[in-house]
Design an enzyme around this catalytic site. Sequence first.
Site, mmCIF file in Angstrom:
data_model
loop_
_atom_site.group_PDB
_atom_site.id
_atom_site.type_symbol
_atom_site.label_atom_id
_atom_site.label_comp_id
_atom_site.label_asym_id
_atom_site.label_seq_id
_atom_site.Cartn_x
_atom_site.Cartn_y
_atom_site.Cartn_z
ATOM 1 N N LYS A 80 0.850 -1.187 0.000
ATOM 2 C CA LYS A 80 0.000 0.000 0.000
ATOM 3 C C LYS A 80 0.889 1.242 0.000
ATOM 4 C CE LYS A 80 -3.816 1.943 2.799
ATOM 5 N NZ LYS A 80 -4.627 1.738 4.027
ATOM 6 N N SER A 155 -9.661 1.594 3.220
ATOM 7 C CA SER A 155 -8.854 2.411 2.367
ATOM 8 C C SER A 155 -7.818 1.654 1.547
ATOM 9 C CB SER A 155 -8.119 3.453 3.222
ATOM 10 O OG SER A 155 -7.218 2.809 4.108
ATOM 11 N N SER A 179 -9.643 -1.070 7.230
ATOM 12 C CA SER A 179 -9.102 -0.862 5.881
ATOM 13 C C SER A 179 -8.403 -2.049 5.247
ATOM 14 C CB SER A 179 -8.138 0.308 5.878
ATOM 15 O OG SER A 179 -8.854 1.505 5.803
#
Length: 486
Positions: A80, A155, A179
């Site tokens: 990420k 997210s 997330s």
Amino acid sequence: MSALHFQTIAALADQLAEKKLSAKELTQAVLARTKATEPRVHAFNFFDEADALFGAVASDTRRAAGLALGPLDGIPLGLKDVIAVKDQPLTASSKMLANFVSPYDATVTTKLKAAGAVLHGRLNCDEFAMGSSTENSATGPTANPWDLARVPGGSSGGSAAALAAGSAIATLGSDTGGSIRQPAAFCGVVGLKPTYGLVSRFGLIAYASSLDQIGPFARTVEDAAIVLNAIAGHDERDSTSFRTAIPDYRAELAKRRGPWKLGIPREYFGEGLDPEIGAAVERAVAFYQSQGCEIREVSLPHTQYCLDTYYIIATAEASSNLARYDGIRYGHRSKNAKDVVDLYFQSRAEGFGAEVKRRIILGTYVLSSGYYDAFYLRAQKVRTLIRQDFLNAYKEVDALITPTSPIPAFKLGEKSDPLAMYLCDIYTIGVNLAGLPAISVPCGFTKSQLPIGVQLIGQPFQEANLLAIAQAYERGHEWSTKNPNL
Ligand code: GLN
């Protein structure tokens, strides 16, 4: 046998060890897949082919030299875009960091590099990890590989979508309020949020430091255990990282067989739960029962306060953590400022997106004099009660079973009201407030072929048990072998 890019770490590691496959071939296959799907999915903010191939060839050279290699050696993994990799872009999907290059590696990055993994790209996310759909990204939204008109969750939506699309063999995300688990559920993959303190946060861009944890997305529970083996453990550069013995999570899977006592928190099956998801989770409960597990209804009475508590504590911490983006030391600097104070204002006004600004304003408000006691301090007290609810439940049961998300993947652009978006987190944020480990495992599809996830919530630092419980379900079903048609 499925295409290389859809195989598990466990299967690929065997083929690499038997020299039926080279890391270079594998990396080329994953990069080819990435190039084919990215125009439609946009899971990556950045990927570096030459660097990835360099890493793959280095792995093949180690293998040819007869070195003893672990299961991640030569495996393409995506991170990420909030996890630092030295000399590579690190943007948090924000205009604020659009041109930032990380001067150092996060601890998880150092560990994955030491394990020989090929880190081939940074994955899209909501700006500074604030959101539940990956639509709050300065580089544009990621699409769900199961239905390109829908969101992948957030997210860490890029991390989930890249894996589901076959553009990585596993990925890392971060989970502050769901997330990792919610996008895993939306994209039909496994997502593990470890106990707070198990995985170092050093080199993770801070959103809400008392809630943030890094964890893996993987095709199977076993693969998640393999990645967790590589990244877990105390780190003196993260003062909240815990000193605890780290078992071999993969080896423990075979040793822990149940039957377990599982609790169903009644507050997690109420209003707002999509009936197809409710039914899928009930079938998962029935499966455990058929395997000899004892199922008990339990109560987490403070659940109704989780959302409010989370959005006070998370925004308060965010307002403090994001104060460092001042246009002076690094990040976006406005060219329109009249003086130094104006430089702060303009740089922040231009660099941050709307959701980030909303949270900074809310967080600053709840911390301000006169409101601190009424909001922030009270939220901290409620947080203790929320944690106590879970610990009380664990006097009776080994783990809890709940839906991961109340709804399946929704359409891009469908939730324009921030509150509607926050409601997506109702089953995931309690876990972060309590600091517990939890995993989302695929448990079926809706009639319109959207993945559904079941969440298992474990006891602090009992990831080995949690993974074994999750794998018992996974082994009895074929959900994790399904891939989207892209
Ligand atoms: N959706 C939640 C939020 O927006 C959780 C985000 C996360 O876990 N990083 O804060």
